[in-house]
Design a protein around this motif. Structure first.
Motif, PDB file in Angstrom:
ATOM      1  N   GLY A 163      53.976   1.684   4.502  1.00  0.00           N
ATOM      2  CA  GLY A 163      54.141   2.238   5.396  1.00  0.00           C
ATOM      3  C   GLY A 163      52.446   3.001   6.011  1.00  0.00           C
ATOM      4  O   GLY A 163      51.669   3.039   5.014  1.00  0.00           O
ATOM      5  N   PHE A 164      52.178   3.086   7.334  1.00  0.00           N
ATOM      6  CA  PHE A 164      50.699   3.280   7.646  1.00  0.00           C
ATOM      7  C   PHE A 164      50.692   4.275   8.814  1.00  0.00           C
ATOM      8  O   PHE A 164      51.479   4.257   9.585  1.00  0.00           O
ATOM      9  CB  PHE A 164      50.178   2.141   8.380  1.00  0.00           C
ATOM     10  N   TRP A 165      49.952   5.249   8.476  1.00  0.00           N
ATOM     11  CA  TRP A 165      49.745   6.263   9.719  1.00  0.00           C
ATOM     12  C   TRP A 165      48.282   5.809  10.734  1.00  0.00           C
ATOM     13  O   TRP A 165      47.236   5.873  10.158  1.00  0.00           O
ATOM     14  CB  TRP A 165      49.341   7.704   9.173  1.00  0.00           C
ATOM     15  N   LEU A 166      48.781   4.919  11.491  1.00  0.00           N
ATOM     16  CA  LEU A 166      47.677   4.080  12.203  1.00  0.00           C
ATOM     17  C   LEU A 166      46.751   4.740  13.125  1.00  0.00           C
ATOM     18  O   LEU A 166      45.704   4.719  13.656  1.00  0.00           O
ATOM     19  CB  LEU A 166      48.262   3.020  12.981  1.00  0.00           C
ATOM     20  N   ASP A 167      47.248   6.462  13.533  1.00  0.00           N
ATOM     21  CA  ASP A 167      46.467   6.915  14.204  1.00  0.00           C
ATOM     22  C   ASP A 167      45.382   7.893  13.453  1.00  0.00           C
ATOM     23  O   ASP A 167      44.654   8.953  13.835  1.00  0.00           O
ATOM     24  CB  ASP A 167      47.300   7.855  15.011  1.00  0.00           C
ATOM     25  N   ALA A 214      54.926   3.226  10.623  1.00  0.00           N
ATOM     26  CA  ALA A 214      54.680   4.519  10.011  1.00  0.00           C
ATOM     27  C   ALA A 214      55.444   4.526   8.703  1.00  0.00           C
ATOM     28  O   ALA A 214      56.547   4.081   8.724  1.00  0.00           O
ATOM     29  CB  ALA A 214      55.054   5.597  10.811  1.00  0.00           C
ATOM     30  N   PRO A 215      55.152   5.447   7.907  1.00  0.00           N
ATOM     31  CA  PRO A 215      56.025   5.546   6.538  1.00  0.00           C
ATOM     32  C   PRO A 215      57.264   6.402   7.193  1.00  0.00           C
ATOM     33  O   PRO A 215      57.323   7.279   7.988  1.00  0.00           O
ATOM     34  CB  PRO A 215      54.949   6.686   5.848  1.00  0.00           C
ATOM     35  N   LYS A 216      58.341   6.104   6.475  1.00  0.00           N
ATOM     36  CA  LYS A 216      59.540   6.515   6.708  1.00  0.00           C
ATOM     37  C   LYS A 216      60.243   7.415   5.325  1.00  0.00           C
ATOM     38  O   LYS A 216      59.781   7.181   4.615  1.00  0.00           O
ATOM     39  CB  LYS A 216      60.484   5.568   7.253  1.00  0.00           C
ATOM     40  N   GLY A 217      61.225   8.058   5.680  1.00  0.00           N
ATOM     41  CA  GLY A 217      61.948   8.647   4.664  1.00  0.00           C
ATOM     42  C   GLY A 217      61.285   9.632   3.932  1.00  0.00           C
ATOM     43  O   GLY A 217      60.337  10.347   4.555  1.00  0.00           O
TER      44      GLY A 217
END
Ligand SMILES: [Ca+2]
Ligand SMILES: [Ca+2]
Ligand SMILES: [Ca+2]
Length: 402
Positions: free
Chosen positions: A91-95, A140-143
């Motif tokens: 997962g990625f926080w692209l912002d 986005a990362p989840k869980g």
């Protein structure tokens, strides 16, 4: 066939997210912009480079960029053809402030209509990649991952963090790499297991959409015929239309074998060998097949995590993999090499020059590392416009240049 082996998509998060002692008590004041001293390889010193104002770089904290001479892969002008690096992770926080301008973009979707598959590739609104776990454009990362330091974001930043934006870090692929974000594992329950069909879909997507370097900080111990075939087509078959370079991590937690994809004996596999803080192989590095095994730093590495501005000091062979992927992309995208095919780039640059560098880590204790590991060293590739202060044998490099 179900993959019964451990899935290191989760475990790489552990590999790379073991905090250093100093980080365990929380980051020191001013982190990451105040000088640290967590690596003995290159003494920390401040850097006065008017073209690279990223605070961690100026504070001397990006020793690992210098260690692979990563600044030689930077350019004054924007690269005409950056290399798309597909990062397969959790997962990625692209912002993130050091990542949002460094992304591969599917232009048809970026300009298209929400809810419509504008480029007809079977994925709706896949602007910067795809979540193959939850079948969603939101990577986005989840869980549980939402509350953890984000491993995927860390990897993406070590490939291609934005350079010269005053904040955070820079990376060897800052100018030459763009990140395609592919979520292929999650943090909870079944999502943490390797799913061969999911991996095959992600591989097909990455190559179809133009990724030329596939970065796997994940590894697994059991594979399937279908997955083997997909990797063989990408990483081995001469003339394959989906040929790409696979950069595969070799773990350093004492595993008896490196796992896949590092275990494949394929021509376009580049294995990232973790170099520890003492300039030798990281303790516990698994045996790996002979071949394109290039060393890259693993410990005392600062990367990006959660949005909007979090950074963390990390260690682990995941870091080596991302640093190497960014370095290869930075070099490959240079005007001198940009037109080379994957096989031409590997033969002419990686095998012909990088793996023959005189600069090597000290010998390891077991095959195939007995003779040392060639460092991912861009010193040989200096154009003359730039010089890396850390290229340790400038005479040899000058002789080696054409
Ligand atoms: Ca689409
Ligand atoms: Ca759309
Ligand atoms: Ca930056």
């Amino acid at each position: 066939m179900e993959l019964r082996g451990y899935w290191k998509g989760l475990c790489v998060a552990l590999l790379s997210c073991v905090p250093l002692p100093s980080a365990a008590q929380g980051p020191p004041p001013g982190f990451p912009c105040r000088p640290l001293a967590c690596s003995t390889l290159i003494p920390t010193r401040t850097v006065d480079d008017p073209t690279t104002n990223d605070c961690a770089y100026r504070a001397g904290n990006l020793w690992w960029v210098d260690y692979v001479a990563g600044s030689l892969a930077w350019s004054k002008e924007p690269r005409a053809h950056p290399i798309t690096v597909a990062v397969f992770d959790d997962g990625f926080w692209l912002d993130h402030e050091d990542l949002r301008n460094q992304l591969w973009t599917n232009e048809a979707e970026a300009r298209g209509k929400a809810g419509t598959d504008d480029d007809g590739n079977g994925y709706v609104d896949d602007v910067h990649g795809w979540d193959f776990v939850d079948n969603s454009p939101d990577v986005a990362p989840k869980g549980e991952c939402r509350d953890r330091f984000s491993h995927g974001t860390l990897m993406a930043s070590l490939v291609a963090a934005e350079r010269n934006n005053h904040v955070g870090i820079a990376a060897p692929g800052s100018d030459g790499a763009r990140v395609m974000a592919l979520r292929i594992t999650g943090c909870d329950g079944a999502a943490t297991k390797a799913d061969p069909a999911r991996l095959v879909r992600a591989l097909e997507y990455a190559t179809r959409m133009g990724a030329r370097i596939l970065s796997f900080s994940a590894h697994w111990s059991v594979t399937s015929e279908e997955l083997d075939a997909a990797f063989r087509e990408i990483a081995d078959r001469p003339g394959s239309p989906v040929a790409a370079i696979v950069v595969a991590s070799v773990p350093n937690k004492g595993e008896p074998a490196a796992g896949y994809p590092a275990a494949y004996d394929f021509r376009r596999i580049v294995r990232a060998i973790p170099i520890g803080n003492d300039d030798t192989l990281s303790p516990g590095t698994s045996p790996a097949p002979p071949g394109l095994n290039l060393g890259a730093p693993s410990a005392c590495v600062i990367g990006a995590g959660n949005a909007p501005a979090q950074y963390k000091l990390e260690q682990g062979s995941s870091n080596s993999t991302a640093i190497l992927s960014g370095l290869l992309a930075g070099i490959w995208s240079s005007p001198r090499y940009a037109k080379l095919s994957p096989d031409e780039f590997l033969a002419g640059v990686v095998i012909g020059r990088m793996s023959k560098t005189a600069r090597r880590s000290k010998p390891g204790s077991r095959s195939p590392y007995l003779d040392g590991v060639p460092l991912a060293d861009a010193c040989l590739l200096a154009t003359g416009r730039r010089s890396a202060s850390v290229c340790r044998q400038p005479e040899a490099h000058r002789e080696a240049r054409p």
